[in-house]
Design an enzyme around this catalytic site. Structure first.
Site, PDB file in Angstrom:
ATOM      1  N   GLY A  15      11.891  38.017  66.277  1.00 57.15           N
ATOM      2  CA  GLY A  15      11.747  37.808  64.838  1.00 57.15           C
ATOM      3  C   GLY A  15      12.450  38.915  64.085  1.00 57.15           C
ATOM      4  O   GLY A  15      13.073  39.794  64.701  1.00 57.15           O
ATOM      5  N   LYS A  21       6.181  41.865  65.974  1.00 55.74           N
ATOM      6  CA  LYS A  21       6.659  41.797  67.360  1.00 55.74           C
ATOM      7  C   LYS A  21       6.023  42.885  68.221  1.00 55.74           C
ATOM      8  O   LYS A  21       5.536  42.622  69.310  1.00 55.74           O
ATOM      9  CB  LYS A  21       8.193  41.949  67.413  1.00 55.74           C
ATOM     10  N   GLU A  89      12.082  46.679  71.183  1.00 52.93           N
ATOM     11  CA  GLU A  89      13.387  46.889  70.529  1.00 52.93           C
ATOM     12  C   GLU A  89      14.537  46.503  71.458  1.00 52.93           C
ATOM     13  O   GLU A  89      15.503  47.265  71.656  1.00 52.93           O
ATOM     14  CB  GLU A  89      13.527  48.358  70.066  1.00 52.93           C
ATOM     15  N   GLN A  91      16.988  44.692  71.174  1.00 52.37           N
ATOM     16  CA  GLN A  91      18.359  44.626  70.627  1.00 52.37           C
ATOM     17  C   GLN A  91      19.146  45.900  70.915  1.00 52.37           C
ATOM     18  O   GLN A  91      20.367  45.868  70.969  1.00 52.37           O
ATOM     19  CB  GLN A  91      18.321  44.335  69.119  1.00 52.37           C
ATOM     20  N   CYS A 148       8.714  36.981  47.507  1.00 48.75           N
ATOM     21  CA  CYS A 148       7.963  35.789  47.084  1.00 48.75           C
ATOM     22  C   CYS A 148       6.813  35.415  47.998  1.00 48.75           C
ATOM     23  O   CYS A 148       6.046  34.504  47.670  1.00 48.75           O
ATOM     24  CB  CYS A 148       8.910  34.595  46.971  1.00 48.75           C
ATOM     25  N   HIS A 187      15.727  34.646  49.488  1.00 51.04           N
ATOM     26  CA  HIS A 187      15.857  36.023  49.007  1.00 51.04           C
ATOM     27  C   HIS A 187      16.586  36.954  49.970  1.00 51.04           C
ATOM     28  O   HIS A 187      16.666  38.157  49.734  1.00 51.04           O
ATOM     29  CB  HIS A 187      14.471  36.581  48.656  1.00 51.04           C
TER      30      HIS A 187
HETATM   31  P1  ADP Z   1       7.743  44.506  64.118  1.00 53.19           P
HETATM   32  O1  ADP Z   1       7.653  45.144  65.466  1.00 53.19           O
HETATM   33  O2  ADP Z   1       8.044  43.028  64.188  1.00 53.19           O
HETATM   34  O3  ADP Z   1       8.709  45.207  63.184  1.00 53.19           O
HETATM   35  P2  ADP Z   1       5.041  45.504  63.788  1.00 53.19           P
HETATM   36  O4  ADP Z   1       4.213  44.825  64.831  1.00 53.19           O
HETATM   37  O5  ADP Z   1       5.467  46.904  64.065  1.00 53.19           O
HETATM   38  O6  ADP Z   1       6.308  44.572  63.426  1.00 53.19           O
HETATM   39  O7  ADP Z   1       4.271  45.539  62.402  1.00 53.19           O
HETATM   40  C1  ADP Z   1       3.745  44.402  61.799  1.00 53.19           C
HETATM   41  C2  ADP Z   1       2.904  44.888  60.621  1.00 53.19           C
HETATM   42  O8  ADP Z   1       3.761  45.310  59.570  1.00 53.19           O
HETATM   43  C3  ADP Z   1       2.050  43.844  59.976  1.00 53.19           C
HETATM   44  O9  ADP Z   1       0.858  43.661  60.681  1.00 53.19           O
HETATM   45  C4  ADP Z   1       1.806  44.445  58.592  1.00 53.19           C
HETATM   46  O10 ADP Z   1       0.705  45.338  58.635  1.00 53.19           O
HETATM   47  C5  ADP Z   1       3.028  45.296  58.352  1.00 53.19           C
HETATM   48  N1  ADP Z   1       3.958  44.798  57.320  1.00 53.19           N
HETATM   49  C6  ADP Z   1       4.609  45.554  56.423  1.00 53.19           C
HETATM   50  N2  ADP Z   1       5.429  44.815  55.644  1.00 53.19           N
HETATM   51  C7  ADP Z   1       5.298  43.533  56.062  1.00 53.19           C
HETATM   52  C8  ADP Z   1       5.917  42.280  55.673  1.00 53.19           C
HETATM   53  N3  ADP Z   1       6.806  42.209  54.692  1.00 53.19           N
HETATM   54  N4  ADP Z   1       5.549  41.159  56.335  1.00 53.19           N
HETATM   55  C9  ADP Z   1       4.627  41.223  57.341  1.00 53.19           C
HETATM   56  N5  ADP Z   1       4.031  42.361  57.747  1.00 53.19           N
HETATM   57  C10 ADP Z   1       4.360  43.510  57.133  1.00 53.19           C
HETATM   58 MG    MG Z   2       8.703  46.659  66.350  1.00 53.92          MG
END
Ligand code: ADP
Ligand code: MG
Length: 190
Positions: A15, A21, A89, A91, A148, A187
């Protein structure tokens, strides 16, 4: 009789940034540990956001990890009783990761790989598309659009003027809310 180990499974969690993730990866790691299974958690040396030796989610969950520079270093860290390898990570590892995780799964090790499916300029980000094609199990997550609230399958770099080439610099995909924002289809074009 077939005396080889039963094959493992490859699972992919993909994602945009903030989709959850790493949270999902860590949930699976914790479940395996509760079940008494030996888990190897692997991070890339380029992921310096939380200091070396830790995989951490934006929401604060964390676990110690082994840090490597290249996918080819992962098999050496897999012990005889390691039954799950979790890579965050993905990628950062490029397409070299594909052969490495396929060989581990063929060899009887379960593998879960989490990573960005898209660059910040909305292009497919290898090796995730290839891994998703080859995996037994794919979990596709979305974040929440910061404009949004719709499902966000993309992320953009804050303050980007649209001229950057995301694929030319993998290292630029390091950062948090100060650098990137999750965006929906409408967006993602600022
Ligand atoms: P990833 O590894 O996919 O970057 P993480 O598992 O580290 O994501 O973090 C997910 C968390 O990020 C969510 O549970 C939420 O608390 C926080 N968060 C911050 N901004 C957003 C957003 N725009 N959409 C969804 N979650 C967000
Ligand atoms: Mg991550």
């Amino acid at each position: 009789m077939d005396e080889r180990r039963a094959p493992g499974r490859l699972a992919v969690v993909g994602g945009p940034m903030f989709a959850g993730k790493t949270t999902e990866l860590l949930r699976r790691v914790e479940r395996a540990r509760i079940a008494g299974r030996e888990v190897l958690v692997v991070a890339h040396v380029l992921d310096t956001r939380h200091g070396s030796g830790l995989v951490a989610s934006h929401a604060g969950a964390r676990t110690p990890s082994r840090t490597v520079e290249r996918a080819a270093q992962i098999p050496d860290l897999v012990g005889p009783s390691t039954v799950l390898v979790a890579v965050d990570e993905a990628q950062f590892f490029g397409l070299e990761l594909v052969g490495v995780v396929q060989a581990l799964a063929d060899d009887g090790v379960d593998v879960v790989v989490a990573g960005l499916t898209v660059t910040f300029d909305a292009r497919p980000f290898e090796p995730l598309p290839t891994l998703m094609a080859l995996a037994e199990d794919v979990t596709r997550l979305t974040a929440v659009c910061t404009r949004c609230g719709r499902d966000a399958a993309y992320h953009v770099r804050r303050g980007d003027d649209g001229t950057g080439d995301a694929l030319s610099s993998t290292a630029s995909h390091v950062g948090g809310p100060e650098s990137y924002e999750a965006r929906c289809r409408r967006h993602r074009v600022v």
